[in-house]
Design a protein around this motif. Structure first.
Motif, PDB file in Angstrom:
ATOM      1  N   TRP A  19       0.821  -1.213   0.000  1.00  0.00           N
ATOM      2  CA  TRP A  19       0.000   0.000   0.000  1.00  0.00           C
ATOM      3  C   TRP A  19       0.856   1.265   0.000  1.00  0.00           C
ATOM      4  O   TRP A  19       0.311   2.360  -0.180  1.00  0.00           O
ATOM      5  CB  TRP A  19      -0.885   0.040   1.245  1.00  0.00           C
ATOM      6  CG  TRP A  19      -1.988  -0.962   1.309  1.00  0.00           C
ATOM      7  CD1 TRP A  19      -1.943  -2.270   0.944  1.00  0.00           C
ATOM      8  CD2 TRP A  19      -3.309  -0.727   1.793  1.00  0.00           C
ATOM      9  NE1 TRP A  19      -3.152  -2.882   1.171  1.00  0.00           N
ATOM     10  CE2 TRP A  19      -4.009  -1.949   1.696  1.00  0.00           C
ATOM     11  CE3 TRP A  19      -3.969   0.388   2.306  1.00  0.00           C
ATOM     12  CZ2 TRP A  19      -5.348  -2.081   2.092  1.00  0.00           C
ATOM     13  CZ3 TRP A  19      -5.289   0.257   2.703  1.00  0.00           C
ATOM     14  CH2 TRP A  19      -5.971  -0.966   2.588  1.00  0.00           C
ATOM     15  N   ILE A  20       2.158   1.137   0.243  1.00  0.00           N
ATOM     16  CA  ILE A  20       2.986   2.302   0.566  1.00  0.00           C
ATOM     17  C   ILE A  20       4.018   2.568  -0.524  1.00  0.00           C
ATOM     18  O   ILE A  20       4.741   1.658  -0.954  1.00  0.00           O
ATOM     19  CB  ILE A  20       3.702   2.084   1.918  1.00  0.00           C
ATOM     20  CG1 ILE A  20       2.679   1.887   3.039  1.00  0.00           C
ATOM     21  CG2 ILE A  20       4.634   3.245   2.239  1.00  0.00           C
ATOM     22  CD1 ILE A  20       1.726   3.044   3.264  1.00  0.00           C
ATOM     23  N   MET A  21       4.067   3.822  -0.960  1.00  0.00           N
ATOM     24  CA  MET A  21       5.108   4.248  -1.886  1.00  0.00           C
ATOM     25  C   MET A  21       6.452   4.270  -1.160  1.00  0.00           C
ATOM     26  O   MET A  21       6.530   4.765  -0.018  1.00  0.00           O
ATOM     27  CB  MET A  21       4.777   5.650  -2.404  1.00  0.00           C
ATOM     28  CG  MET A  21       5.794   6.231  -3.360  1.00  0.00           C
ATOM     29  SD  MET A  21       5.242   7.801  -4.081  1.00  0.00           S
ATOM     30  CE  MET A  21       5.224   8.868  -2.628  1.00  0.00           C
ATOM     31  N   PRO A  22       7.508   3.736  -1.745  1.00  0.00           N
ATOM     32  CA  PRO A  22       8.813   3.769  -1.078  1.00  0.00           C
ATOM     33  C   PRO A  22       9.187   5.182  -0.646  1.00  0.00           C
ATOM     34  O   PRO A  22       9.083   6.140  -1.419  1.00  0.00           O
ATOM     35  CB  PRO A  22       9.768   3.237  -2.154  1.00  0.00           C
ATOM     36  CG  PRO A  22       8.922   2.333  -2.989  1.00  0.00           C
ATOM     37  CD  PRO A  22       7.572   3.005  -3.034  1.00  0.00           C
ATOM     38  N   GLY A  23       9.566   5.310   0.619  1.00  0.00           N
ATOM     39  CA  GLY A  23       9.971   6.600   1.164  1.00  0.00           C
ATOM     40  C   GLY A  23       8.852   7.434   1.753  1.00  0.00           C
ATOM     41  O   GLY A  23       9.100   8.516   2.282  1.00  0.00           O
ATOM     42  N   ALA A  24       7.604   6.942   1.679  1.00  0.00           N
ATOM     43  CA  ALA A  24       6.475   7.705   2.212  1.00  0.00           C
ATOM     44  C   ALA A  24       6.505   7.754   3.735  1.00  0.00           C
ATOM     45  O   ALA A  24       7.101   6.891   4.395  1.00  0.00           O
ATOM     46  CB  ALA A  24       5.153   7.104   1.741  1.00  0.00           C
ATOM     47  N   THR A  25       5.861   8.762   4.289  1.00  0.00           N
ATOM     48  CA  THR A  25       5.713   8.881   5.744  1.00  0.00           C
ATOM     49  C   THR A  25       4.373   8.290   6.149  1.00  0.00           C
ATOM     50  O   THR A  25       3.337   8.625   5.566  1.00  0.00           O
ATOM     51  CB  THR A  25       5.789  10.353   6.168  1.00  0.00           C
ATOM     52  OG1 THR A  25       7.092  10.851   5.867  1.00  0.00           O
ATOM     53  CG2 THR A  25       5.522  10.510   7.666  1.00  0.00           C
TER      54      THR A  25
END
Length: 289
Positions: A219-225
């Motif tokens: 679900w998460i883009m690499p580097g997202a917070t």
């Protein structure tokens, strides 16, 4: 490996700042901010939350007054207490611990609190002020999330954010605060199509839906917070464990920064309650920040 956003550490810093400002209010104006906490019934989780709030108030130099009512307290009796607290000049903040017993109307209780003493930030007038970009008391959990985001990134302008959850307590006010910080905001929820794909487009993901470990690494883009507002009790290897709405172990290697559960958003919520109590006292006394 993601940077761990340490809510315990940031909340301790915030409480220290509030404590200094509370002492200044006492020294310069002879006023001690007063917080009234109302607990109806014997819900174990609510009792823990109230105990933590009372402890933090003492730490910040805020005078707290507890009102513990039986689970069968009537709406009229609760309204009478709130009216009394509204008129008490030594009480600057009123918090009615939620959830309430089923026979009590939470919306009516929230609306009965003086908006200037509504340190939870739930009153319709405070909600409306936030939506309109005006000053008012802001819900504690979203406020705590914003403080953590701003400490992590500084300027949030131009970042894309997805808020999973549309509650009046977290989701909607969180989106309003992000908009004020010039983010491009999407509110996602149970009816959102391809929720995972929506989240993958975001620089910031706020998970506030109340479903244990819903958000996984895909679900998460690499580097997202990733800010995890959820707190859920699950059984793991025969033991009760608290987890968030995010599967921390799978997401942490992908994210750029992430909050843990426990020790992330929770401590910030309580610290922001103390910040709101101080702000409420200043507003009622017409003392600028």
């Amino acid at each position: 490996m993601a940077k761990l956003i340490n809510g315990k550490q940031i909340s301790a810093q915030l409480l220290e700042q509030v404590s200094v400002q509370v002492q200044q209010l006492k020294d310069n104006h002879g006023v001690t901010p007063g917080l009234a906490v109302v607990l109806v019934g014997e819900d174990p989780a609510s009792q823990v939350y109230v105990r933590n709030k009372i402890h933090s108030a003492a730490e910040a130099g805020i005078r707290s007054v507890e009102h513990r009512l039986s689970a069968d307290t009537s709406q009229a009796a609760l309204d009478e207490l709130i009216d009394k607290l509204n008129r008490d000049s030594e009480i600057h903040g009123i918090l009615v611990q939620l959830p309430l017993p089923a026979h009590l109307n939470e919306d009516d209780v929230i609306a009965a609190i003086d908006p200037l003493k509504d340190v939870d930030g739930f009153h319709p007038l405070n909600s409306g002020a936030l939506a309109a970009g005006q000053s008012g008391l802001v819900p504690c959990t979203p406020l705590g999330c914003m403080i953590m985001l701003q400490q992590t990134h500084g300027d949030l302008s131009g970042m894309t954010a997805v808020v999973i959850g549309r509650s009046n307590i977290v989701g909607k006010p969180m989106a309003a605060l992000l908009l004020q910080a010039n983010c491009t905001v999407t509110i996602a929820h149970s009816r959102t199509r391809d929720l995972a794909d929506v989240c993958r487009q975001a620089d910031i993901v706020i998970a506030a839906v109340g479903r244990a470990q819903l958000v996984t690494e895909d679900w998460i883009m690499p580097g997202a917070t990733v800010i995890d507002v959820g707190i859920n009790a699950i059984e793991l290897d025969g033991r009760r464990k608290l987890v968030g709405d995010v599967d921390f172990n799978s997401v942490e290697p992908i994210a750029g920064a992430i909050t843990p559960v426990p020790g992330g958003v929770g401590p910030m919520t309580i610290a922001c309650l103390m910040k709101n109590t101080l702000s409420a006292a200043r507003m009622q006394l017409s003392i600028p920040d």
